[in-house]
Design a protein around this motif. Structure first.
Motif, PDB file in Angstrom:
ATOM      1  N   MET A  19       0.814  -1.186  -0.075  1.00  0.00           N
ATOM      2  CA  MET A  19       0.034   0.059  -0.126  1.00  0.00           C
ATOM      3  C   MET A  19       1.043   1.339   0.004  1.00  0.00           C
ATOM      4  O   MET A  19       1.808   1.289   0.801  1.00  0.00           O
ATOM      5  CB  MET A  19      -1.108  -0.013   1.285  1.00  0.00           C
ATOM      6  N   SER A  20       0.752   2.051  -0.846  1.00  0.00           N
ATOM      7  CA  SER A  20       1.348   3.355  -1.089  1.00  0.00           C
ATOM      8  C   SER A  20       0.677   4.455   0.363  1.00  0.00           C
ATOM      9  O   SER A  20       1.284   5.500   0.722  1.00  0.00           O
ATOM     10  CB  SER A  20       1.258   4.122  -2.288  1.00  0.00           C
ATOM     11  N   SER A 101      -1.785   0.880  -8.043  1.00  0.00           N
ATOM     12  CA  SER A 101      -3.076   1.912  -8.383  1.00  0.00           C
ATOM     13  C   SER A 101      -2.335   3.379  -8.457  1.00  0.00           C
ATOM     14  O   SER A 101      -2.653   4.142  -9.318  1.00  0.00           O
ATOM     15  CB  SER A 101      -4.180   1.697  -7.222  1.00  0.00           C
ATOM     16  N   LYS A 102      -1.585   3.733  -7.373  1.00  0.00           N
ATOM     17  CA  LYS A 102      -0.986   5.110  -7.346  1.00  0.00           C
ATOM     18  C   LYS A 102      -0.263   5.463  -9.105  1.00  0.00           C
ATOM     19  O   LYS A 102      -0.337   6.298  -9.461  1.00  0.00           O
ATOM     20  CB  LYS A 102      -0.034   5.150  -6.332  1.00  0.00           C
ATOM     21  N   ASN A 103       0.709   4.457  -9.268  1.00  0.00           N
ATOM     22  CA  ASN A 103       1.243   4.516 -10.717  1.00  0.00           C
ATOM     23  C   ASN A 103       0.372   4.472 -11.712  1.00  0.00           C
ATOM     24  O   ASN A 103       0.694   5.205 -12.655  1.00  0.00           O
ATOM     25  CB  ASN A 103       2.137   3.293 -10.641  1.00  0.00           C
ATOM     26  N   LEU A 157      -8.042   4.574 -16.966  1.00  0.00           N
ATOM     27  CA  LEU A 157      -7.115   4.384 -16.215  1.00  0.00           C
ATOM     28  C   LEU A 157      -7.377   4.949 -14.889  1.00  0.00           C
ATOM     29  O   LEU A 157      -7.115   4.198 -13.783  1.00  0.00           O
ATOM     30  CB  LEU A 157      -5.835   4.435 -16.671  1.00  0.00           C
ATOM     31  N   ILE A 158      -7.700   6.069 -14.946  1.00  0.00           N
ATOM     32  CA  ILE A 158      -7.942   6.784 -13.330  1.00  0.00           C
ATOM     33  C   ILE A 158      -9.063   6.231 -12.716  1.00  0.00           C
ATOM     34  O   ILE A 158      -9.023   5.815 -11.519  1.00  0.00           O
ATOM     35  CB  ILE A 158      -7.925   8.333 -13.545  1.00  0.00           C
ATOM     36  N   ALA A 161      -8.475   2.906 -11.331  1.00  0.00           N
ATOM     37  CA  ALA A 161      -7.329   2.596 -10.173  1.00  0.00           C
ATOM     38  C   ALA A 161      -7.804   3.299  -9.001  1.00  0.00           C
ATOM     39  O   ALA A 161      -6.932   3.749  -8.370  1.00  0.00           O
ATOM     40  CB  ALA A 161      -5.990   3.063 -10.904  1.00  0.00           C
ATOM     41  N   LYS A 162      -8.899   3.537  -8.750  1.00  0.00           N
ATOM     42  CA  LYS A 162      -9.415   4.225  -7.494  1.00  0.00           C
ATOM     43  C   LYS A 162      -9.048   3.238  -6.091  1.00  0.00           C
ATOM     44  O   LYS A 162      -9.204   2.123  -6.330  1.00  0.00           O
ATOM     45  CB  LYS A 162     -11.054   4.361  -7.516  1.00  0.00           C
ATOM     46  N   PRO A 163      -8.756   4.123  -4.977  1.00  0.00           N
ATOM     47  CA  PRO A 163      -8.583   3.737  -3.926  1.00  0.00           C
ATOM     48  C   PRO A 163      -9.578   2.675  -3.425  1.00  0.00           C
ATOM     49  O   PRO A 163     -10.903   3.077  -3.866  1.00  0.00           O
ATOM     50  CB  PRO A 163      -8.193   4.763  -2.996  1.00  0.00           C
ATOM     51  N   LYS A 164      -9.690   1.636  -2.759  1.00  0.00           N
ATOM     52  CA  LYS A 164     -10.607   0.571  -2.104  1.00  0.00           C
ATOM     53  C   LYS A 164     -10.957   1.016  -0.829  1.00  0.00           C
ATOM     54  O   LYS A 164     -10.160   1.220   0.241  1.00  0.00           O
ATOM     55  CB  LYS A 164     -10.046  -0.579  -2.130  1.00  0.00           C
TER      56      LYS A 164
END
Length: 183
Positions: A19-20, A101-103, A157-158, A161-164
């Motif tokens: 996790m970032s 996800s951040k990348n 892509l954005i 790749a949303k946070p969960k």
């Protein structure tokens, strides 16, 4: 390792080292009335016995005072991020953002930015015939199309790749499934 179990019986094992960032939202008090909540945002270190240790980047308080919504945000400097421990049993929800996800979000943002610049700035400039004073519409549509294709790829892509977010306690306005921490 963080282990969550849903009301329907699903189990999720989450490796915090991947996790970032993590967001832990704690209600102001444990009353049934929603008075406010503080969200702690930072980098996870460890989870043990229902407690999460993390280095905090920001703390955001959202609440209501005298029928007015208030928001207070406290940011910490990069070289001074305090380490705190939070009891996940008291948490309203936890939001996890993986490094992958951040990348992916970063790549999506780059595609949208460069695609927009290409379609809105570069395409008109390369299509002007400066010597004879005209406009090459065929070249314009080719260059603008490439830019818009970048935007069309960047947006999904954005979104993908949303946070969960995992809701840990019922609160007003919640429509998501409730999860619990497995000890």
């Amino acid at each position: 390792m963080l282990i969550l179990k849903s009301e329907s019986g699903k189990t999720k094992e989450i490796n915090l080292s991947k996790m970032s960032s993590v967001r832990v939202t704690l209600p102001l008090d444990n009353s049934s009335k929603d008075c406010g909540a503080t969200t702690h945002i930072g980098v996870p270190i460890k989870v043990e016995s229902g407690m999460i240790r993390m280095n905090v980047d920001r703390e955001v308080f959202n609440g209501i005072e005298n029928l007015t919504k208030i928001t207070n945000e406290k940011k910490f400097k990069r070289n001074y991020q305090p380490e705190i421990s939070l009891n996940l049993m008291d948490a309203r929800q936890i939001t996890l953002n993986s490094k992958t996800s951040k990348n992916i979000t970063g790549v999506g943002r780059l595609l949208i930015t460069f695609g927009s610049l290409t379609a809105l700035v570069v395409a008109p400039l390369v299509s002007i015939n400066y010597a004879e004073g005209g406009f090459n519409s065929e070249r314009y549509f080719k260059v603008a199309g490439v830019g818009l294709a970048g935007v069309a790829v960047g947006i999904p892509l954005i979104l993908l790749a949303k946070p969960k977010t995992y809701v840990l306690k019922e609160f007003s306005g919640n429509e998501k499934e409730i999860w619990s921490i497995v000890k």
